[in-house]
Design an enzyme around this catalytic site. Structure first.
Site, mmCIF file in Angstrom:
data_model
loop_
_atom_site.group_PDB
_atom_site.id
_atom_site.type_symbol
_atom_site.label_atom_id
_atom_site.label_comp_id
_atom_site.label_asym_id
_atom_site.label_seq_id
_atom_site.Cartn_x
_atom_site.Cartn_y
_atom_site.Cartn_z
ATOM 1 N N ASP A 386 0.818 -1.228 0.000
ATOM 2 C CA ASP A 386 0.000 0.000 0.000
ATOM 3 C C ASP A 386 0.849 1.274 0.000
ATOM 4 O O ASP A 386 0.484 2.257 -0.632
ATOM 5 C CB ASP A 386 -0.891 0.045 1.254
ATOM 6 C CG ASP A 386 -1.910 -1.064 1.266
ATOM 7 O OD1 ASP A 386 -2.159 -1.649 0.195
ATOM 8 O OD2 ASP A 386 -2.453 -1.356 2.353
HETATM 9 P P1 NAP Z 1 0.824 -3.955 3.126
HETATM 10 O O1 NAP Z 1 0.193 -3.001 2.183
HETATM 11 O O2 NAP Z 1 -0.018 -4.591 4.145
HETATM 12 O O3 NAP Z 1 1.500 -5.080 2.208
HETATM 13 C C1 NAP Z 1 2.329 -6.038 2.734
HETATM 14 C C2 NAP Z 1 2.683 -7.014 1.616
HETATM 15 O O4 NAP Z 1 3.642 -7.904 2.147
HETATM 16 C C3 NAP Z 1 1.505 -7.828 1.144
HETATM 17 O O5 NAP Z 1 1.043 -7.379 -0.089
HETATM 18 C C4 NAP Z 1 2.045 -9.271 1.086
HETATM 19 O O6 NAP Z 1 1.926 -9.766 -0.246
HETATM 20 C C5 NAP Z 1 3.526 -9.108 1.427
HETATM 21 N N1 NAP Z 1 4.005 -10.197 2.287
HETATM 22 C C6 NAP Z 1 3.419 -10.754 3.346
HETATM 23 N N2 NAP Z 1 4.174 -11.733 3.848
HETATM 24 C C7 NAP Z 1 5.284 -11.798 3.074
HETATM 25 C C8 NAP Z 1 6.437 -12.610 3.075
HETATM 26 N N3 NAP Z 1 6.618 -13.579 3.991
HETATM 27 N N4 NAP Z 1 7.377 -12.384 2.133
HETATM 28 C C9 NAP Z 1 7.188 -11.425 1.198
HETATM 29 N N5 NAP Z 1 6.118 -10.630 1.149
HETATM 30 C C10 NAP Z 1 5.174 -10.816 2.080
HETATM 31 O O7 NAP Z 1 2.084 -3.341 3.883
HETATM 32 P P2 NAP Z 1 2.763 -1.904 3.807
HETATM 33 O O8 NAP Z 1 3.059 -1.512 2.409
HETATM 34 O O9 NAP Z 1 3.872 -1.959 4.809
HETATM 35 O O10 NAP Z 1 1.651 -0.913 4.293
HETATM 36 C C11 NAP Z 1 1.187 -0.892 5.606
HETATM 37 C C12 NAP Z 1 -0.306 -0.793 5.615
HETATM 38 O O11 NAP Z 1 -0.751 -0.960 6.969
HETATM 39 C C13 NAP Z 1 -0.798 0.552 5.124
HETATM 40 O O12 NAP Z 1 -1.987 0.402 4.408
HETATM 41 C C14 NAP Z 1 -1.052 1.285 6.440
HETATM 42 O O13 NAP Z 1 -2.016 2.300 6.308
HETATM 43 C C15 NAP Z 1 -1.532 0.166 7.326
HETATM 44 N N6 NAP Z 1 -1.377 0.454 8.756
HETATM 45 C C16 NAP Z 1 -0.161 0.743 9.253
HETATM 46 C C17 NAP Z 1 -0.009 1.079 10.582
HETATM 47 C C18 NAP Z 1 1.319 1.472 11.151
HETATM 48 O O14 NAP Z 1 1.346 2.086 12.216
HETATM 49 N N7 NAP Z 1 2.432 1.156 10.520
HETATM 50 C C19 NAP Z 1 -1.115 1.055 11.411
HETATM 51 C C20 NAP Z 1 -2.368 0.713 10.882
HETATM 52 C C21 NAP Z 1 -2.465 0.414 9.549
HETATM 53 P P3 NAP Z 1 1.871 -11.349 -0.511
HETATM 54 O O15 NAP Z 1 0.762 -11.880 0.310
HETATM 55 O O16 NAP Z 1 1.665 -11.456 -1.975
HETATM 56 O O17 NAP Z 1 3.209 -11.895 -0.099
#
Ligand code: NAP
Length: 460
Positions: A386
């Site tokens: 994301d």
């Molecule tokens: P993300 O959008 O959740 O994407 C994570 C990606 O990691 C997934 O598409 C998944 O794809 C991949 N993944 C999972 N396990 C894996 C593995 N073992 N090896 C390789 N890839 C793997 O993560 P992000 O880009 O870090 O974004 C964070 C999201 O969380 C944002 O939408 C944010 O708003 C939200 N959020 C963050 C917080 C905070 O404080 N940081 C709090 C609340 C919400 P596959 O399944 O295809 O592997």
């Protein structure tokens, strides 16, 4: 021999100063460790000062509580990094339960002998404490996947929920105006317990970190209220610090996701999107092997690594460190782009990369690094999704439209390590994967990075 009261007060003052310094130091990676030590020392002084209190006549129950707390607390402190949000939620639940129990016993011990002000603060204490207790347990359950992750919604839900809370507040107001009605008090404790459950049901599992930060704020406010009831300045200050920092953190997290507070609390974010999975399968993507990825990285001058939730899940940070070493040895400039909400809790990526001893000065915040992507040869996205989605800039219909993102698509080449085409937290497709300059590296982050490192080392 009794310790003079002014020594106890000085202990509290030192604890207060250490809490404030702790928060200040924890806001930068270079001083974060000092921040943790200052917080621990502050808490030790606060507990020591309390144990010296002249009002304590018997230490038996206190000793039992200390032993029990240690037995529960030590294993709680040893959980995996990815489980820290639910662990934190459990701590809030315990703190809030404690506040509620103290408030309840104060109410019955003192009977009607309290001022209106104290009674209203006491009611606020138990309302916030009760709803934080069940809310935090629900949040921990959702994060641990013991409860359904997806938001459960029904018509008129917000009205019902707020109505339940309003009843508790109205009863509290009634008891303050007409004291001496102890039979009403159990409802003032019990109804918010129900509200805590209802409040969390419509919120998706992935929004829990923001909610936990808000519950942290409630727990702090209830502790501050308890400080007024017990006449403890230390509790008032510590509770206020906790309340304010939790609120600031929740606001910052919501801002970084470009979502309003009310959208997090009432938006039922994370419900399955009709368009998410279906369209993704049809469009073609280009993929590459570890050998090809290693060759592209070796030929680059500037590489920016973009870590995300997948790196945390795979525990790939140590392999990423090896990759950093291998590329740096070849004269490639490697930096890390940190999105404020990458992963599942604030500072998630900073902590993981610090754990792997990646130098702090290689970690660059989003605002600072975004201008550099057009001059970057390779943006290597490791388990982030994301936070790299260009739809946030261009697609007004996207649920994440307006969220600030890392502009990785502007790099000459983008390589994305993830296991499949599955979406991330927001449940939406990522157009980045279909761009001409993007190569998908399908696999587990730890294994794929390890394979690239082997190729890079083998080439020597
Ligand atoms: P993300 O959008 O959740 O994407 C994570 C990606 O990691 C997934 O598409 C998944 O794809 C991949 N993944 C999972 N396990 C894996 C593995 N073992 N090896 C390789 N890839 C793997 O993560 P992000 O880009 O870090 O974004 C964070 C999201 O969380 C944002 O939408 C944010 O708003 C939200 N959020 C963050 C917080 C905070 O404080 N940081 C709090 C609340 C919400 P596959 O399944 O295809 O592997």
């Amino acid at each position: 021999m009794q310790v003079p009261q002014h020594i106890i007060e000085l202990t509290y003052l030192a604890a207060t100063a250490l809490f404030i310094l702790s928060l200040k130091w924890m806001s930068a990676p270079t001083t974060a460790r000092h921040g943790v030590w200052a917080g621990e020392l502050g808490m030790l002084l606060a507990i020591a000062g309390t144990l010296l209190n002249h009002g304590i006549v018997d230490y038996k129950w206190i000793a039992i509580a200390l032993v029990l707390g240690t037995i529960i607390g030590v294993p709680l402190g040893m959980v995996q990094m990815t489980a820290v949000p639910q662990r934190t939620a459990l701590s809030h639940a315990f703190g809030a339960l404690c506040v509620t129990l103290v408030g309840t016993s104060e109410f019955y011990l003192r009977g009607g002998e309290v001022s209106r002000f104290t009674l209203s603060v006491l009611c606020m204490e138990v309302i916030l404490g009760s709803l934080t207790f069940t809310g935090s347990l629900m949040a921990a359950g959702k994060l641990q996947e013991m409860l359904p992750q997806r938001p459960i919604t029904f018509k008129g839900q917000n009205i019902v929920n707020l109505g339940v809370l309003a009843v508790a507040i109205a009863l509290a107001a009634y008891i303050v105006i007409h004291p001496g009605q102890p039979h009403i008090f159990p409802f003032i404790v019990g109804i918010p317990l129900l509200f805590g459950v209802l409040m969390i049901i419509p919120i998706g599992g992935a929004d829990m970190p923001t909610v936990i930060s808000l519950l942290n704020s409630y727990a702090g406010l209830s502790a501050a209220a308890m400080g007024f009831v017990l006449g403890s300045k230390l509790l008032i200050v510590a509770g206020a610090l906790d309340g304010a920092s939790g609120l600031i953190l929740s606001v910052n997290m919501s801002k970084a996701m470009n979502r309003s507070f009310s959208n997090v609390l009432f938006g039922a974010f994370g419900q399955v999107q009709a368009s998410a999975a279906g369209g993704a399968e049809a469009k073609p993507v280009r993929s590459a092997t570890p050998e090809e990825a290693a060759a592209i990285l070796s030929a680059a001058n500037k590489v920016v690594v973009v870590p995300g939730y997948g790196m945390a899940v795979a525990q790939a940070q140590h392999k990423v460190r090896e990759l950093y070493d291998a590329l740096t040895k070849k004269g490639v400039e490697v930096r890390f782009a940190i999105h404020p909400v990458a992963g599942r809790m604030p500072g998630h990526m900073n902590v993981l990369l610090a754990e792997a001893d990646i130098p702090y000065d290689r970690l660059i915040e989003m605002e600072e690094i975004n201008g550099d992507f057009p001059q970057t040869d390779v943006a290597l996205v490791i388990g982030a999704n994301d936070v790299t989605n260009p739809a946030a800039r261009s697609d007004q219909s996207s649920p994440i439209f307006g969220m600030p993102i890392l502009d990785v698509d502007k790099a000459h080449t983008v390589m994305v390590i993830k296991r499949s085409m599955n979406p991330g937290f927001a449940g939406i497709d990522n157009p980045l994967y279909y761009l001409d300059n993007t190569l998908m590296l399908f696999g587990d982050a730890k294994q794929f990075v390890g394979a690239i490192v082997r190729e890079l080392s083998g080439g020597h």
